[in-house]
Design an enzyme around this catalytic site. Structure first.
Site, PDB file in Angstrom:
ATOM      1  N   SER A   1       0.984  -9.907  -0.126  1.00 12.11           N
ATOM      2  CA  SER A   1       0.837  -8.614  -0.217  1.00 12.11           C
ATOM      3  C   SER A   1       1.263  -7.901   1.199  1.00 12.11           C
ATOM      4  CB  SER A   1      -0.368  -8.427  -0.868  1.00 12.11           C
ATOM      5  OG  SER A   1      -1.555  -9.103  -0.047  1.00 12.11           O
TER       6      SER A   1
ATOM      7  N   LYS B   1       0.762  -1.117  -0.082  1.00  8.24           N
ATOM      8  CA  LYS B   1       0.075   0.101  -0.017  1.00  8.24           C
ATOM      9  C   LYS B   1       0.940   1.047  -0.036  1.00  8.24           C
ATOM     10  CE  LYS B   1      -4.363  -1.653   0.373  1.00  8.24           C
ATOM     11  NZ  LYS B   1      -5.457  -1.086  -0.573  1.00  8.24           N
TER      12      LYS B   1
END
Lengths: 328, 328
Positions: B311, B55
């Site tokens: 992720s 992110k």
């Protein structure tokens, strides 16, 4: 007979033998760790090596060089865990029967993995039996070769490939190492690493990190000769409990090291928590010793570029859970 | 007004903006995982990204492009955790005030990290309050910019840098990706990744992985339009609970994806245990969704080369401890 020496050429030959078999582990950097220490730390992730520790490198380099007859008769090793797995997997890949002598209190994850690689495992009682005697008896009966955990030039050369890669990967990101740290027990990794690094950057300062109470290397370096300690009990760092530096490794370490420092169990646990929380890495207690030394300020690193080896990640889930919950 | 499109050039521009600020995360390979799946899996470790998740890439790319006035007035974001941290750190690095609206039941480790990066945090009750309304009210009062978690071309372009690196790193080890998998919630990562990968290898097959019960992308792809699901409760994958694909991301995903598959909480937990035990990596539940899909056989990978994104790695120690002890 003079002790066989290990050279950069030996390490380069080992690198060719393990190429495509061992993992070329990544060298990473954590901005958060750099900021905390005011240094640039390049972290070599031997936790991502086959068997979860650097030990595979030396074991494969050693076993690869056995002749056909010796391969057929098999190998024997004794180890609390990571060397066991390294020998077991290298033996499986090379089609060599392997028997590993492991203490009855070795971490279960290490025993299970060793069995999983297809080795026979012989358990012994650390307090009442001699693993050397057991291994020698089995080896003699089978005509098998005993594969030492560190005191062997091929093992040292294999572990030295960590240093070759570290130097090349650091250069690739434009870094010049001022300093390198690695956990040390018998000294195979640190001896090989130091030969590889010093050959390419003679001014690099190299430190070994031991568990408190098992600081036989520090005492030996001070005394100028191999000193054996009396183990004060167990260390959290189950992989680093060797009581005396190796016969082959010590002269190399004496020549190449700036010194050795020790970390407590609490500092090793704190480093494991930091690796979990900030680095997102699973590191076993012994594997975290170098990181623990940095976090505890045992070595002066401000404004310097540091190579750090995280040497292994084989830890029982129960122990890891207790560490990250702050119970240890 | 047509939706702004995101191109390879946008992603390359994002890569230049984040160069030297974001971590170029390593692409690793595990011989054990390859052997288990009968495939070659290249694992992209976004767990090692700044803030422990991809992110940061999109957030930095978005905030970097704010003009002086907007930077002074600050940014507002809402997020259960990883976008929160990404915006908070990007804002700190760029000297921008940030306020993040986070649910009261967000993982503590994510809230603490967001506060640690210097952001203000406004907690809200997921069941009775609207985070969009809260964020809009605060932003309007301050003249601040709301930074969306996925539905923004600069965010998508930033996340797409994962795909650029993955393609380049795969090529560097002589691999041609047949397939790529990534976790998906709003679709920012997967949209950016798919643009980057398809631009360079149009035949690559790309899959999104959702938590069971939150398979809005799968339903939307089947229906040919954005379908919102009614959340069945909570998922273990706290980062993947978005109920509907993004307005900008969905057309991209529709164009580029082979499909979407779902994994159960038990499969996500199993993948976390595998990452811990075999890969020595800390992965959060949502971050492990792609690995979970592989281990559960949701996608056919035999004899193929697979790019897998892990992720994120932000997980509370208590939850991680329960998972590795097999309690979840």
């Amino acid at each position: 007979m003079p002790a066989p020496s290990v050279t950069l050429a030996d390490i380069e030959a080992a690198a060719r033998r393990i190429a495509g078999i061992a993992v070329e582990t990544p060298l990473i950097e954590s901005p958060a760790l750099n900021e905390r220490l005011g240094a640039r730390v390049l972290i070599k992730l031997e936790t991502l090596q086959r068997v979860g520790a650097f030990k595979f490198r030396g074991a494969y380099n050693r076993l690869f060089q056995l002749d056909v007859g010796a391969r057929r008769r098999g190998v024997v090793a004794f180890s609390s865990g990571n060397h066991a797995q390294g020998v077991a997997l290298a033996a499986r890949l090379l089609g060599i029967p392997a028997l590993i002598v492991m203490p009855s209190d070795a971490p279960e994850v290490k025993v299970a993995a060793t069995l999983g690689y297809g080795a026979e495992v012989h358990r012994y009682d650390r307090l009442t039996e001699s693993r050397e005697a057991i291994a020698a008896a089995i080896a003699s009966e089978r005509g098998a070769v005993v594969v030492p955990a560190f005191d062997d030039p091929h093992i040292i050369a294999g572990q030295g490939t960590v240093g070759l890669e570290l130097a090349r990967q650091a250069a690739a990101v434009g870094a010049h190492l001022d300093l390198a740290l690695a956990p040390v027990s018998g000294g195979g990794l640190l001896a090989g690493l130091s030969i590889a690094l010093k050959a390419q950057a003679p001014d690099v300062e190299i430190w070994g990190v031991e568990p408190a109470g098992f600081d036989d290397l520090r005492q030996s370096l001070e005394a100028g000769r191999r000193v054996a300690i009396t183990p004060p009990g167990r260390s959290l760092c189950d992989a680093l409990e060797s009581p005396v530096p190796g016969e082959l490794t010590f002269p190399i370490l004496q020549r190449n090291l700036a010194g050795a420092v020790a970390v407590t169990d609490a500092e090793a646990a704190e480093a494991m928590r930091y690796a979990f929380g900030a680095l997102k890495l699973v590191v076993e207690p012994g594997g975290s010793a170098g990181l623990a030394a940095l976090l505890a300020g045992r070595v002066e690193v401000a404004s310097r570029t540091v190579g750090l080896v995280l040497s292994g990640g084989n830890v029982d889930p129960e122990l890891f859970a207790r560490v990250i919950r702050g119970e240890l």
